[in-house]
Write a protein that holds these residues in place. Sequence first.
Motif: not given
Lengths: 276, 276
Positions: B17, B41-45
């Motif tokens: 992200v 921002p949200v970093h998600v797999a």
Amino acid sequence: MAMNGETRLLPILGDPVRQVRAPLVWNGLFQVNGVNAACLPVHVAPADLAGLVTAMRGIRNLIGLIVTVPHKPAASVLAARLLPRAARVGAVNVLRPEEDGSWTGDMLDGEGFVRGLRRAGQPPEGRRALILGAGGVGAAIASSLAGAGVAAIGIADQDPARAAALARKLEGAGIETGVVDPAARGFDLLVNATPLGLHAEDPLPFDTAQLVPGTIVGDVVMGHTASRLVTLAQEAGCFAQAGTVLMEEQLPAMAEFFGLPSGEYGPQAVARVTGA
Amino acid sequence: MAMNGETRLLPILGDPVRQVRAPLVWNGLFQVNGVNAACLPVHVAPADLAGLVTAMRGIRNLIGLIVTVPHKPAASVLAARLLPRAARVGAVNVLRPEEDGSWTGDMLDGEGFVRGLRRAGQPPEGRRALILGAGGVGAAIASSLAGAGVAAIGIADQDPARAAALARKLEGAGIETGVVDPAARGFDLLVNATPLGLHAEDPLPFDTAQLVPGTIVGDVVMGHTASRLVTLAQEAGCFAQAGTVLMEEQLPAMAEFFGLPSGEYGPQAVARVTGA
């Protein structure tokens, strides 16, 4: 500092969340310290808390979670690990993500109280504490004091069962604890953990005869001016700690818990960012 | 505008992200328009996406979600309702919370392309479109063009199976569609939806003989300067739309989808907030 794709997140979860000051304070501290992070309000109902906290473990740019009313007890159940002061009272106000995909929880609401005393040169070690109010903040202060080396803790509450429940929770800490009357004598650290003092017509939480030089008085009531209790205690020659100290002195403890970059997170920095 | 307890949230979910510009652009637009909201921002797999999106429905101060690579197809499955242009291609880039606790999804990546043409006085109605590149952005543009009244859509891709799959998805739109060669003639709206042109040594995506006055050329390649395709098309007397238009013209469509307060969300406002 403008948010971008590299901003890390520090949500605060509450219901409601409109009233929280954490975003204002933390975002100011992040700016002062040059940390690319954002504290944001998340309004979530009790029924949705467990699902959301569990799923938020999947957010990879998360610093951690701040938890506020009414979610502190429920959130403690979601942590794989609790620090002792959180485990004692079964409540957390911070959750930290661990490498193994789990949460570690701590309860820092009482830590600000203890840190404030230490900063003022009034260490709690060996003191006999009387805590009036066995609700969330009273329990947190009691648990932090128990971990900070006080000699005894007496708990007083309008609801004797609530006082007894808190006294039982503190038993494992290995210090003298018990339910006492608010007018009980023999204590030299008096803590008001009730809302008494929010309104001008409120009675004082303690018998003023107990306010003698050498006694420490701590209040949880916050306001723009000193509470009546704090003023009277100071006039009586006691050291008196205002309610705002709990919040301000807690911030460096949170910064440590979350592993934030070293910087200024103390009361002076807070005063600067909030314009107080 | 500083965040406080009343700030509403517009997370963008991606993996990674770090590269996203949405927080910068949206937070600037919120400031310009006096909207107390934050894009974060949200970093998600991929493995954690479904759980997080489902749980985020429990956030009560949520404007909605922006979804970016690689989550657009997977997120479409989590919506109870899809707008037609999203349903056609099985992908969303925006999710909106509904009163009944469900998500509604839309795919607006192609909407910016169509809106840009309309704003420039080059409506796509009745055009015969050749789209080179059947990946995510090509599919989104094709789907928006199909909903915007083009007469025909030809799909070209290095991978014929991918082109055929997109052509089949468009069949329900009731217009002439099919797989074609990139050099095919008889089209008057040429869309480069490949990365060709990102590098100076790239070949042109179309035969320059096709660039004749009256033809519209659209590029998805973004850059600080016009792409070689856009420059050549303009020199040949075509109307040419640059890749940046897709992003900029999409923002007002997002504002409408999310029901944001009326304000300036168009290219001029974006240019102001990004300093472009």
